[in-house]
Scaffold this motif. Sequence first.
Motif, PDB file in Angstrom:
ATOM      1  N   TYR A   5       0.893  -1.155   0.000  1.00 38.17           N
ATOM      2  CA  TYR A   5       0.000   0.000   0.000  1.00 38.17           C
ATOM      3  C   TYR A   5       0.931   1.204   0.000  1.00 38.17           C
ATOM      4  O   TYR A   5       1.644   1.445   0.969  1.00 38.17           O
ATOM      5  CB  TYR A   5      -0.925  -0.030   1.225  1.00 38.17           C
ATOM      6  N   HIS A   6       0.908   1.921  -1.100  1.00 37.90           N
ATOM      7  CA  HIS A   6       1.979   2.851  -1.433  1.00 37.90           C
ATOM      8  C   HIS A   6       1.450   4.267  -1.646  1.00 37.90           C
ATOM      9  O   HIS A   6       0.381   4.470  -2.205  1.00 37.90           O
ATOM     10  CB  HIS A   6       2.652   2.339  -2.708  1.00 37.90           C
ATOM     11  N   ASN A   7       2.257   5.234  -1.206  1.00 41.05           N
ATOM     12  CA  ASN A   7       2.030   6.649  -1.500  1.00 41.05           C
ATOM     13  C   ASN A   7       3.330   7.159  -2.112  1.00 41.05           C
ATOM     14  O   ASN A   7       4.341   7.281  -1.425  1.00 41.05           O
ATOM     15  CB  ASN A   7       1.692   7.414  -0.219  1.00 41.05           C
ATOM     16  N   CYS A  10       5.629   9.766  -0.467  1.00 37.99           N
ATOM     17  CA  CYS A  10       6.247   9.473   0.831  1.00 37.99           C
ATOM     18  C   CYS A  10       7.603   8.785   0.640  1.00 37.99           C
ATOM     19  O   CYS A  10       7.711   7.759  -0.039  1.00 37.99           O
ATOM     20  CB  CYS A  10       5.316   8.566   1.640  1.00 37.99           C
ATOM     21  N   SER A  13       7.710   5.186   1.903  1.00 36.99           N
ATOM     22  CA  SER A  13       6.965   4.321   1.003  1.00 36.99           C
ATOM     23  C   SER A  13       7.787   4.008  -0.252  1.00 36.99           C
ATOM     24  O   SER A  13       7.833   2.863  -0.714  1.00 36.99           O
ATOM     25  CB  SER A  13       5.636   4.985   0.632  1.00 36.99           C
ATOM     26  N   GLU A  31      -1.891   2.042  -4.857  1.00 40.55           N
ATOM     27  CA  GLU A  31      -1.795   3.436  -4.435  1.00 40.55           C
ATOM     28  C   GLU A  31      -3.095   3.769  -3.709  1.00 40.55           C
ATOM     29  O   GLU A  31      -4.073   4.182  -4.314  1.00 40.55           O
ATOM     30  CB  GLU A  31      -1.546   4.342  -5.627  1.00 40.55           C
ATOM     31  N   TYR A  32      -3.058   3.583  -2.403  1.00 38.59           N
ATOM     32  CA  TYR A  32      -4.278   3.606  -1.596  1.00 38.59           C
ATOM     33  C   TYR A  32      -4.941   4.988  -1.484  1.00 38.59           C
ATOM     34  O   TYR A  32      -6.093   5.076  -1.062  1.00 38.59           O
ATOM     35  CB  TYR A  32      -4.011   3.030  -0.207  1.00 38.59           C
ATOM     36  N   ARG A  91       2.047   4.478   6.390  1.00 38.18           N
ATOM     37  CA  ARG A  91       2.590   3.908   5.156  1.00 38.18           C
ATOM     38  C   ARG A  91       4.085   3.731   5.254  1.00 38.18           C
ATOM     39  O   ARG A  91       4.717   4.425   6.069  1.00 38.18           O
ATOM     40  CB  ARG A  91       2.244   4.829   3.991  1.00 38.18           C
ATOM     41  N   PRO A  92       4.594   2.853   4.439  1.00 40.18           N
ATOM     42  CA  PRO A  92       3.875   1.878   3.623  1.00 40.18           C
ATOM     43  C   PRO A  92       3.447   0.687   4.467  1.00 40.18           C
ATOM     44  O   PRO A  92       4.010   0.428   5.525  1.00 40.18           O
ATOM     45  CB  PRO A  92       4.937   1.447   2.599  1.00 40.18           C
TER      46      PRO A  92
END
Length: 113
Positions: A5-7, A10, A13, A31-32, A91-92
């Motif tokens: 679960y990635h941003n 960040c 992340s 990409e949550y 995250r992540p």
Amino acid sequence: MLRIYHNARCKKSREGLEILKNSGKEFETREYLKDTLDEKELTELIDKLKITPIQLVRKNEKVWKEEYKHKDLSDRELVSVMVKNPKLIERPVVETDKNAVIGRPPSEIEKLL
């Protein structure tokens, strides 16, 4: 199957994503912030993490400080808040079919590899 679960904005992340790429293992990226989790998905993820919902909340986010910090929220309400405000999700997070870890520090991800 591994999933992160990635941003992309960040740094931690991005570091976690790099660890997965270098592992040579197959994984998928979610990409949550764009592909948000629903309450059932988030609850299942929290169960895999073996934590309480409050432990997944990013407490330094402006929306948390302004709207939720001083409220006494149940676990169910916290999940609902994170679904409505996915920025609040730590995250992540990397998961397998059975387990998950928060990649802070990113080296925690190696426990799943």
